[in-house]
Design an enzyme around this catalytic site. Structure first.
Site, PDB file in Angstrom:
ATOM      1  N   LEU A 204      -5.326   1.343  -7.127  1.00 17.22           N
ATOM      2  CA  LEU A 204      -5.879   0.306  -6.256  1.00 17.22           C
ATOM      3  C   LEU A 204      -4.720  -0.487  -5.667  1.00 17.22           C
ATOM      4  O   LEU A 204      -3.933  -1.055  -6.412  1.00 17.22           O
ATOM      5  CB  LEU A 204      -6.687  -0.613  -7.177  1.00 17.22           C
ATOM      6  CG  LEU A 204      -7.896  -1.390  -6.689  1.00 17.22           C
ATOM      7  CD1 LEU A 204      -8.891  -0.471  -6.019  1.00 17.22           C
ATOM      8  CD2 LEU A 204      -8.549  -2.086  -7.874  1.00 17.22           C
ATOM      9  N   HIS A 205      -4.579  -0.478  -4.350  1.00 21.03           N
ATOM     10  CA  HIS A 205      -3.520  -1.316  -3.786  1.00 21.03           C
ATOM     11  C   HIS A 205      -3.768  -1.741  -2.353  1.00 21.03           C
ATOM     12  O   HIS A 205      -3.018  -2.528  -1.801  1.00 21.03           O
ATOM     13  CB  HIS A 205      -2.165  -0.596  -3.867  1.00 21.03           C
ATOM     14  CG  HIS A 205      -2.044   0.538  -2.888  1.00 21.03           C
ATOM     15  ND1 HIS A 205      -2.640   1.745  -3.084  1.00 21.03           N
ATOM     16  CD2 HIS A 205      -1.413   0.620  -1.692  1.00 21.03           C
ATOM     17  CE1 HIS A 205      -2.380   2.536  -2.060  1.00 21.03           C
ATOM     18  NE2 HIS A 205      -1.642   1.886  -1.189  1.00 21.03           N
ATOM     19  N   ARG A 206      -4.837  -1.208  -1.712  1.00 22.43           N
ATOM     20  CA  ARG A 206      -5.042  -1.543  -0.294  1.00 22.43           C
ATOM     21  C   ARG A 206      -5.346  -3.015  -0.116  1.00 22.43           C
ATOM     22  O   ARG A 206      -6.133  -3.584  -0.883  1.00 22.43           O
ATOM     23  CB  ARG A 206      -6.242  -0.773   0.273  1.00 22.43           C
ATOM     24  CG  ARG A 206      -6.082   0.674   0.259  1.00 22.43           C
ATOM     25  CD  ARG A 206      -6.053   1.323   1.618  1.00 22.43           C
ATOM     26  NE  ARG A 206      -5.507   2.628   1.413  1.00 22.43           N
ATOM     27  CZ  ARG A 206      -4.285   2.996   1.758  1.00 22.43           C
ATOM     28  NH1 ARG A 206      -3.497   2.187   2.421  1.00 22.43           N
ATOM     29  NH2 ARG A 206      -3.844   4.192   1.475  1.00 22.43           N
ATOM     30  N   ARG A 239       2.203  -4.594  -6.167  1.00 23.39           N
ATOM     31  CA  ARG A 239       1.528  -5.639  -5.387  1.00 23.39           C
ATOM     32  C   ARG A 239       0.165  -5.972  -6.012  1.00 23.39           C
ATOM     33  O   ARG A 239      -0.289  -7.102  -5.964  1.00 23.39           O
ATOM     34  CB  ARG A 239       1.388  -5.231  -3.917  1.00 23.39           C
ATOM     35  CG  ARG A 239       0.170  -4.411  -3.571  1.00 23.39           C
ATOM     36  CD  ARG A 239       0.256  -3.811  -2.184  1.00 23.39           C
ATOM     37  NE  ARG A 239       0.330  -4.785  -1.114  1.00 23.39           N
ATOM     38  CZ  ARG A 239      -0.717  -5.413  -0.591  1.00 23.39           C
ATOM     39  NH1 ARG A 239      -1.918  -5.198  -1.075  1.00 23.39           N
ATOM     40  NH2 ARG A 239      -0.554  -6.244   0.401  1.00 23.39           N
TER      41      ARG A 239
END
Ligand code: UD1
Length: 365
Positions: A204-206, A239
């Site tokens: 998950l990073h968007r 992030r």
């Protein structure tokens, strides 16, 4: 010998795409140099891929690092131009859709140097996604466009790109997957006690999922619910971890059954994916890798630029909606999910097709 092609990489998803291209260039006698922009710089996001995939060390590292999109793109452009002034290549080759892709393509195009785009023509039709802007703009200024699936040609035709510039060659990322599958590190070696096919892998990073506190919280709560029944193995992007801490959500990462890992190497990630019951992700690459491996994939996005993973592969879109995710997971656990088949030209030979076509192109005066 004069440099014929300057190849560019910058961020993690670029490395598995460039590896087979560099190898095929050697085989076809194409004189290439490799430039790393330094968009990704942590050893776990960059160096480990060079080591595991046997990518030659970059000839130049621009070391730009992280910044806002505008600053990062501008920094790459400023640092890349002098490289072209020294090398005078016939062409610059860029892959994928990250900021390094558009930045270097734009510098080359402005200097009258041909641009080659590998993985051209993919469209999510969602301009809220930074990668979509990068895709559309890179394709507009590319001279040779290599595509992974047939839908890409239609997208490019709609945007006025001449069909003779487009070549359907297949998927270089799947070349890498096939070349390394036997060396994949079994999941149980990466995390002791993981039952084969008895866990979920999550990435998950968007920005659309992790930059909004409510969306991010709902996703993590859904993962916590899943973790009550199935180990949730979560190699976490820097992030994503930083945002979870900023939003006060770190506690949701530490619930029972949540098995957090730092960003994984290619062979570790390939093993984790191959042996999983299901993958939940917002990554582009994992949608394709799960299709190639026949592993069910739940994509936590409203759209995909890789529609063949839906029509022929194992992928299902749920967006970030808890009910849809849980329903889709229940279906997969009950009946194994979509069977899927391997898309056309995802056969491990895409980079050879690219090198073959570029050798002929370079030999034409
Ligand atoms: C970039 C790509 C995205 C790709 C993703 C894969 C763009 C627009 N986005 O997103 O398409 O799916 O890479 O990872 O190019 N950071 C580190 N170490 C690193 C690199 C980044 O800690 O080595 C952290 C920094 O806090 C940085 C943040 O991650 O600000 C974002 O990095 P950036 O390269 O800007 O975008 P990604 O989210 O990684």
């Amino acid at each position: 010998m004069n440099t014929e092609i300057v190849c560019v990489v910058g961020a993690r998803p670029n490395f598995m795409k460039i590896a087979p291209i560099m190898a095929a260039f050697v085989k076809y006698g194409i004189n290439a140099k490799l430039v790393h922009t330094g968009q990704h710089y942590d050893p776990s996001m960059s160096d480990s891929f060079f080591d595991q995939l046997g990518i030659p060390r970059p000839d130049v590292n621009l070391e730009v690092g992280s910044a806002s999109h505008a600053v990062q793109t501008a920094d790459i452009m400023r640092a890349f131009e002098p490289v072209l002034d020294v090398e005078h290549p016939r062409a610059v080759l860029v892959v994928g859709d990250v900021n390094s892709t558009i930045a270097c393509a734009l510098v080359a195009a402005k200097k009258g140097i041909k641009v080659i785009h590998v993985e051209a023509g993919l469209r999510s039709f969602d301009r809220g996604m930074p990668e979509e802007i990068n895709r559309v703009l890179t394709d507009q200024i590319s001279d040779l466009l290599f595509t992974t699936e047939r839908a890409a040609l239609k997208n490019l035709e709609h945007e006025g790109i001449a069909a003779e510039r487009v070549h359907f060659v297949g998927n270089v990322m799947i070349d890498t997957l096939r070349a390394h599958l036997e060396r994949a590190i079994p999941a149980a070696k990466t995390l002791a006690g993981l039952p084969e096919r008895g866990y979920a892998v999550v990435t998950l990073h968007r920005p659309s999922n992790v930059d909004n506190a409510d969306t991010f919280r709902a996703l993590l709560e859904t993962l916590n619910q899943i973790a009550e029944k199935l180990d949730v193995v979560f190699p976490i992007h820097p992030r994503t971890r930083a945002t979870a801490e900023r939003f006060g959500l770190a506690e949701l990462l530490a619930q029972p059954g949540m098995r957090l890992l730092p960003p994984q190497g290619y062979l570790e990630m390939l093993g984790l994916t191959r042996d999983a019951a299901v993958v939940l992700t917002d990554s582009g690459g994992l949608q394709e890798e799960t299709t190639a491996l026949g592993v069910p994939c739940i994509t936590l996005r409203e759209n995909t630029e890789r529609p063949i993973t839906l029509s022929e592969g194992t992928n299902t879109l749920t967006g970030p909606h808890p009910k849809k995710i849980l329903q889709c997971l229940a279906d997969i656990m009950a009946n194994g999910g979509k069977r899927g088949r391997i898309p056309e030209y995802w056969d491990g030979q895409a980079a050879e097709r690219i090198a073959d076509s570029l050798r002929a192109w370079l030999d034409t005066p």
